[in-house]
Design a protein around this motif. Structure first.
Motif, PDB file in Angstrom:
ATOM      1  N   CYS A  31       0.847  -1.191   0.000  1.00  0.00           N
ATOM      2  CA  CYS A  31       0.000   0.000   0.000  1.00  0.00           C
ATOM      3  C   CYS A  31       0.883   1.242   0.000  1.00  0.00           C
ATOM      4  O   CYS A  31       0.671   2.161  -0.780  1.00  0.00           O
ATOM      5  CB  CYS A  31      -0.905  -0.006   1.233  1.00  0.00           C
ATOM      6  N   SER A  81      -7.698  -0.218   7.346  1.00  0.00           N
ATOM      7  CA  SER A  81      -7.560   0.911   6.425  1.00  0.00           C
ATOM      8  C   SER A  81      -8.933   1.578   6.378  1.00  0.00           C
ATOM      9  O   SER A  81      -9.843   1.145   7.067  1.00  0.00           O
ATOM     10  CB  SER A  81      -7.122   0.415   5.047  1.00  0.00           C
ATOM     11  N   CYS A 145      -7.323   2.317  -3.883  1.00  0.00           N
ATOM     12  CA  CYS A 145      -6.510   2.205  -5.094  1.00  0.00           C
ATOM     13  C   CYS A 145      -7.323   2.552  -6.336  1.00  0.00           C
ATOM     14  O   CYS A 145      -7.369   1.790  -7.306  1.00  0.00           O
ATOM     15  CB  CYS A 145      -5.881   0.818  -5.209  1.00  0.00           C
ATOM     16  N   PRO A 161      -7.038  -3.490  -5.649  1.00  0.00           N
ATOM     17  CA  PRO A 161      -6.146  -2.719  -4.778  1.00  0.00           C
ATOM     18  C   PRO A 161      -4.813  -3.446  -4.538  1.00  0.00           C
ATOM     19  O   PRO A 161      -4.759  -4.676  -4.522  1.00  0.00           O
ATOM     20  CB  PRO A 161      -6.941  -2.600  -3.480  1.00  0.00           C
ATOM     21  N   ARG A 172      -7.546 -10.458   2.063  1.00  0.00           N
ATOM     22  CA  ARG A 172      -8.232  -9.221   1.689  1.00  0.00           C
ATOM     23  C   ARG A 172      -8.966  -9.446   0.375  1.00  0.00           C
ATOM     24  O   ARG A 172      -8.383  -9.922  -0.591  1.00  0.00           O
ATOM     25  CB  ARG A 172      -7.235  -8.061   1.555  1.00  0.00           C
TER      26      ARG A 172
HETATM   27  S1  SF4 Z   1      -7.003  -0.271  -1.120  1.00  0.00           S
HETATM   28 FE1  SF4 Z   1      -5.050   0.635  -1.814  1.00  0.00          FE
HETATM   29  S2  SF4 Z   1      -4.903   2.506  -0.609  1.00  0.00           S
HETATM   30 FE2  SF4 Z   1      -6.419   1.238   0.416  1.00  0.00          FE
HETATM   31  S3  SF4 Z   1      -5.317   0.047   1.960  1.00  0.00           S
HETATM   32 FE3  SF4 Z   1      -5.361  -1.193   0.104  1.00  0.00          FE
HETATM   33  S4  SF4 Z   1      -3.460  -0.685  -0.983  1.00  0.00           S
HETATM   34 FE4  SF4 Z   1      -3.804   0.922   0.545  1.00  0.00          FE
END
Ligand code: SF4
Ligand code: SF4
Ligand code: SF4
Lengths: 254, 295
Positions: A31, A81, A145, A161, A172
């Motif tokens: 990230c 997040s 993302c 992402p 995830r």
């Molecule tokens: S979606 Fe992208 S910005 Fe959000 S935690 Fe995951 S890697 Fe980071």
């Protein structure tokens, strides 16, 4: 505009599996890597090689110990997040309109050229999902993302992402949580996905899958016991003789 | 919460300044000419000085003007609009009083209402935050408003009114403490709801996500000095309310001494309010601390 719309067309978000997360922090690094080189201001570090390093991250992994009334404690790794809340307080408190929630997919973003860095949005977020970047003086947060998921310059398998793409445990998942037939919605339904701090009324889009009950060691031994030779409490035969002989050696009897 | 000096200076001075403006707008005292000039200079120095201090903690103060745009949803934006509106209205009213010896009553009343409204919007910035249970209470606007009105009366030289208003503000402060000291516990939010793991057993933060500090810990998990909280409460309360009241009710002989004591009362009050504001921030627990096993 910092007023929220009643309904977004889609509810894009993450489903995070607390059962499979191994706490490797790979998502934290990917990230930071992706978001430092792409959307908006880079994620700065302060004193990175010194005695007191600190920096901006959009995703962090906590670890908790859960001790049930009976049985063994369990360690739960807990990535966190932005949850892209439906009722996002961080958006409505923003005085400049820099924080907004997109109508088309529900992603909560910061327009960095409007942000004055007042920090109020971070104050209003219960989850600690926003961090003010000290070098740039603007608010940073997970963008889901947005510059990957619709990016036709990337091969199709990369249009998710960075954290989702990286996770070696598959903990995830990314998808539309507004569509009950999507894979992520099915997963949430199947595994009893939950909200964090529901009492805050933020209606998070991201869901967390609770850890499955931990196997009991007692049960396991029962399964394997018939396959093993009985273990003698006191060693007998050659081992017994050896045990006694070793005990007799000076200094060996502890 | 981190008690940032800029925010403490801002809320303390602006609160007083707008309180004084409110009294001037009400015509208490009704002043014109040079006397009015001095009163307004003090009021504007406090109100504007505080507002300027508040921009110091911004990442991009040069864009602060953008903050006037979102008044429909944001209390911070409303505060900006209300502050400018009261300063403009009271500025016109003050110009009339200073240069034309005029007392445009309606304008004064409007300015007074806007000044009090500004203090209310400031308070609502904090009150609206569910994430800080101690602030998320109707008592928070009462604290800000009663402090501002009492301080305004003191500065406006309202000898008979000020002691009473100071007493009211002191009482509000005591009630605020007694009602909000348990706010986090009563809110029902704990590490169990934060992680969603409550029904599986006792949850304990085992390992933090980072070895160093970060923005969240610096900004929200401020625990330094909490152990002195009780002492500071006593000091702040004495300075802000008890001593100024005493100085106002003790009959000093001689006009000079009386004015001197009123001046001392004002300074003590400002120091006391600043101390209480420090506590207002330093003692406020943000729920994000729970993720770190802290409060
Ligand atoms: S979606 Fe992208 S910005 Fe959000 S935690 Fe995951 S890697 Fe980071
Ligand atoms: S998790 Fe925090 S930053 Fe993200 S939408 Fe919800 S309140 Fe806003
Ligand atoms: S820090 Fe930026 S995005 Fe957050 S509330 Fe302030 S102006 Fe809006």
């Amino acid at each position: 505009m910092t007023t929220l719309t009643k309904q977004t067309d889609r509810k894009m978000g993450l489903v995070i599996d607390l059962d499979t997360c191994v706490g490797c922090h790979a998502c934290v690094i990917s990230c930071k890597g992706w978001n430092t080189e792409n959307y908006g201001a880079p994620l700065s570090d302060q004193d990175p090689y010194g005695a007191d390093p600190a920096g901006t991250f959009l995703n962090r992994v906590h670890s908790y110990e859960v001790t049930p009334n009976e049985g063994h404690a369990q360690l739960v790794h807990f990535p966190k997040s932005c949850l892209h809340c439906e009722d996002a307080p961080c958006v409505t408190v923003c005085p400049t309109g820099a924080s907004y929630k997109r109508v088309e997919d529900g992603i909560v973003l910061v327009n960095e050229s409007d942000c004055i860095g007042c920090g109020l949005c971070a104050w209003s977020c219960p989850y600690g999902a926003r961090e003010l970047d000290l070098a740039e003086g603007v608010m940073k947060k997970c963008t889901l993302c947005v510059d990957r998921i619709y990016n036709e310059n990337l091969p199709e398998e990369d249009r998710v992402p960075a954290c989702v793409r990286t996770c070696p445990a598959g903990a995830r998942h990314f998808g539309d949580l507004g569509d009950p037939d999507s894979a992520v919605s099915q997963l949430v339904a199947e595994r009893g996905g939950m909200d964090l701090m529901p009492e805050m009324g933020t209606k998070p889009v991201n869901k967390y899958l609770p850890p499955r009950p931990k196997d009991r060691i007692e049960d396991q031994i029962d399964i394997l016991a018939p396959l093993l030779a009985p273990v003698a409490e006191e060693p007998a035969g050659f081992l017994g003789w050896l045990d006694k002989a070793l005990d007799k050696l000076p200094g060996g009897n502890s | 919460m981190h008690p940032a000096p800029s925010v403490i200076i801002f809320t303390t001075l602006s609160g007083l300044g707008f309180g004084l403006l409110a009294f001037l707008g009400l015509g208490m005292p009704s002043v014109t000419g040079w006397v009015a000039f001095v009163f307004y200079a003090i009021a504007y120095a406090l109100a504007v000085g505080g507002l300027l201090a508040s921009t110091f903690h911004l990442g991009h103060p040069e864009r602060a003007w953008k903050a006037f745009s979102q008044w429909r949803s944001s209390w911070l934006s409303r505060e900006g609009c209300a502050a400018v509106a009261s300063l403009v209205v009271m500025g016109i009213y003050a110009a009339g009083a200073v240069f034309l010896q005029a007392d445009w009553r309606l304008l004064g009343l409007l300015g007074a209402a806007l000044s009090i409204g500004t203090v209310f919007t400031t308070a609502m910035i904090y009150t609206q935050l569910k994430t800080i249970p101690r602030w998320h209470s109707p008592l928070t606007p009462l604290v800000f408003l009663s402090f501002s009105v009492a301080g305004g009366a003191l500065l406006a030289g309202q000898e008979s009114l000020a002691p009473w208003l100071l007493a009211v503000a002191g009482a509000v402060q005591l009630i605020y403490w007694s009602k909000t000291d348990k706010a986090l516990v009563k809110s029902g939010t704990d590490i169990g709801t934060a992680t969603g793991l409550a029904d599986r057993g006792t949850v304990r933060a085992f390992e933090p996500p980072h070895t160093g500090s970060n923005y969240l810990l610096r900004e929200f998990v401020y625990v330094v000095g909490r152990k002195h909280a009780l002492k500071l409460r006593v000091i702040g309360f004495a300075l802000a309310f008890a001593l100024p009241i005493a100085l106002m009710v003790i009959p000093f002989s001689g006009l000079m001494l009386k004015h001197l004591m009123a001046g001392v009362a004002v300074l003590l009050h400002i120091a006391g309010v600043a101390c209480l504001r420090w506590l207002f921030f330093a003692q406020a627990e943000h729920v994000v601390g729970l993720y770190y096993g802290k409060r």
